[in-house]
Write an enzyme that holds these catalytic residues in place. Structure first.
Site, PDB file in Angstrom:
ATOM      1  N   GLU A 192       0.854  -1.066  -0.088  1.00 47.49           N
ATOM      2  CA  GLU A 192       0.133   0.000  -0.017  1.00 47.49           C
ATOM      3  C   GLU A 192       0.713   1.168  -0.167  1.00 47.49           C
ATOM      4  O   GLU A 192       0.980   2.102  -1.158  1.00 47.49           O
ATOM      5  CB  GLU A 192      -0.887   0.219   1.060  1.00 47.49           C
ATOM      6  CG  GLU A 192      -1.867   1.163   1.338  1.00 47.49           C
ATOM      7  CD  GLU A 192      -2.499   1.306   2.610  1.00 47.49           C
ATOM      8  OE1 GLU A 192      -2.239   0.562   3.557  1.00 47.49           O
ATOM      9  OE2 GLU A 192      -3.699   1.905   2.767  1.00 47.49           O
ATOM     10  N   ASP A 270     -12.242  -0.255   2.134  1.00 51.23           N
ATOM     11  CA  ASP A 270     -11.387  -0.180   3.122  1.00 51.23           C
ATOM     12  C   ASP A 270     -11.905   0.588   4.313  1.00 51.23           C
ATOM     13  O   ASP A 270     -12.231  -0.239   5.189  1.00 51.23           O
ATOM     14  CB  ASP A 270     -10.117   0.936   2.525  1.00 51.23           C
ATOM     15  CG  ASP A 270      -8.944   0.599   3.161  1.00 51.23           C
ATOM     16  OD1 ASP A 270      -8.998  -0.416   4.019  1.00 51.23           O
ATOM     17  OD2 ASP A 270      -7.817   1.081   3.018  1.00 51.23           O
TER      18      ASP A 270
HETATM   19  N1  HPA Z   1      -4.120   0.449   5.917  1.00 51.65           N
HETATM   20  C1  HPA Z   1      -3.574   0.017   6.868  1.00 51.65           C
HETATM   21  N2  HPA Z   1      -4.188  -0.219   7.896  1.00 51.65           N
HETATM   22  C2  HPA Z   1      -5.506   0.041   8.011  1.00 51.65           C
HETATM   23  C3  HPA Z   1      -6.106   0.613   6.915  1.00 51.65           C
HETATM   24  C4  HPA Z   1      -5.180   1.009   5.598  1.00 51.65           C
HETATM   25  O1  HPA Z   1      -5.748   1.499   4.428  1.00 51.65           O
HETATM   26  N3  HPA Z   1      -7.600   1.062   7.185  1.00 51.65           N
HETATM   27  C5  HPA Z   1      -7.381   0.515   8.615  1.00 51.65           C
HETATM   28  N4  HPA Z   1      -6.538   0.252   9.103  1.00 51.65           N
HETATM   29 ZN    ZN Z   2      -7.272  -1.716   4.816  1.00 47.19          ZN
END
Ligand code: HPA
Ligand code: ZN
Length: 335
Positions: A192, A270
């Site tokens: 990410e 998400d």
């Molecule tokens: N990334 C990492 N941790 C998280 C996210 C995310 O998008 N949303 C909630 N916890």
């Molecule tokens: Zn997430």
């Protein structure tokens, strides 16, 4: 009628809408540092993942009782049903609650109460995925797995989330091995904000079946070829990527290029209360921004069921995929 779909990347705490946050704050006598829902909403401008997580964890202070968790989950399922969700695999962050004194049993049993009623009430089958916070220690993750043992029949898989950079998957080798030995399935956030090498680690060291996000795999051609070959699903969250500035505009999201490369992509929300939309809204946004045609949207919906943990109910998976195949796009807003 919206396109039938599964949601595979959804943090239940990220569905806490400002209105519910204030209602729960009043009920539990928690003082929020915002005057009203409007002022809270105005705080939803993030620079990166960390700046979002700070607010996300702070607002969880309003979640205290089993009823609170049940209400949170039921509110999500109600919204999801209206956007065509027929199956949801839901993340929760037990350590974000146990760290502030809420027992893990309160969290799991509260969520499970809403999930148990979901198929009948909302037409949505569900699975629960317990995430470890990667910015806490490996020992804390192991203690969390231990504490969850009386509730394991509620849990399908383990996941890994929170601040990614500097917290590589390899840190959690032992707890993932222990979770696998208990019969739990495995997913992890990787690629990410963190590099493509974290995606490799999640596959090779943790043995995950699915990668959450994973968009930075596109920086590594060999990794892409492997993900295609092994049919590893990626649970992408384009509106999250936009709000957390992983990408500058939705138009530059790699989703279409990833599908063209043969990757098994799914589209998810998400943390929809924070990122400007639930999964149907997300389908709509990527359709507009990337010019996805009907067959691409159908492929994304089909992928969502293919990539789901419905292996113990192949009949339902086949039924839902057949609904996608038969879906008639002859309406104005099919998302
Ligand atoms: N990334 C990492 N941790 C998280 C996210 C995310 O998008 N949303 C909630 N916890
Ligand atoms: Zn997430």
């Amino acid at each position: 009628m919206p396109l039938p779909k599964a949601e595979l990347h959804l943090h239940i705490e990220g569905t806490l809408e400002p209105e519910l946050a204030f209602a729960l704050a009043a009920r539990n006598s928690v003082l929020l540092p915002y005057r009203d829902t409007e002022e809270l909403r105005r705080a939803y401008l993030f620079d990166d993942l960390r700046s979002f997580l700070d607010l996300y964890y702070a607002l969880m202070a309003v979640l205290v009782t089993e009823d609170d968790f049940a209400e949170l989950a039921d509110a999500y399922l109600t919204r999801a049903a209206a956007q065509g969700v027929r199956h949801a695999e839901i993340f929760f962050d037990p350590q974000a609650h146990t760290e502030r004194g809420v027992p893990i049993g309160t969290v799991i049993e509260g969520l499970a109460r809403a999930l148990d009623a979901s198929e009948e009430r909302h037409g949505i089958s569900t699975r629960l995925i317990m995430c470890f916070l990667r910015d806490l220690s490996a020992e804390s993750a192991m203690e969390t797995l231990e504490a969850a043992k009386p509730h394991l029949h509620r849990i399908t898989a383990v996941g890994l989330d929170s601040a990614e950079v500097g917290n590589p998957p390899s840190k959690f080798r032992e707890v993932y091995a222990a979770a696998g030995a208990l019969g739990l399935r495995k997913v992890a956030h990787a690629g990410e904000e963190g590099p493509a090498s974290y995606v490799r680690e999640a596959l090779d060291i943790l043995g995950v079946e699915r990668i959450d996000h994973g968009l930075r795999c596109m920086e590594d051609g060999e990794l892409v070829a492997r993900l295609v070959r092994e049919r590893v699903p990626l649970t992408l969250c384009p509106l999250s990527n936009l709000r957390l500035r992983v990408i500058a505009t939705l138009e530059e999201h790699p989703l279409a290029r990833m599908m063209d490369a043969g990757l098994l992509c799914t589209v998810n929300s998400d943390d929809p209360a924070y990122f400007g939309g639930y999964v149907g809204d997300t389908f709509h946004a990527v359709r507009e921004a990337l010019g996805l045609g009907e067959e691409r949207l159908r492929e994304l919906a089909r992928n969502s069921f293919t990539a789901s943990f419905l292996d113990d109910d192949e009949e339902r998976r086949a039924k839902l995929i057949a609904e996608v195949d038969a879906y008639d796009f002859g309406v104005r807003r099919p998302e």
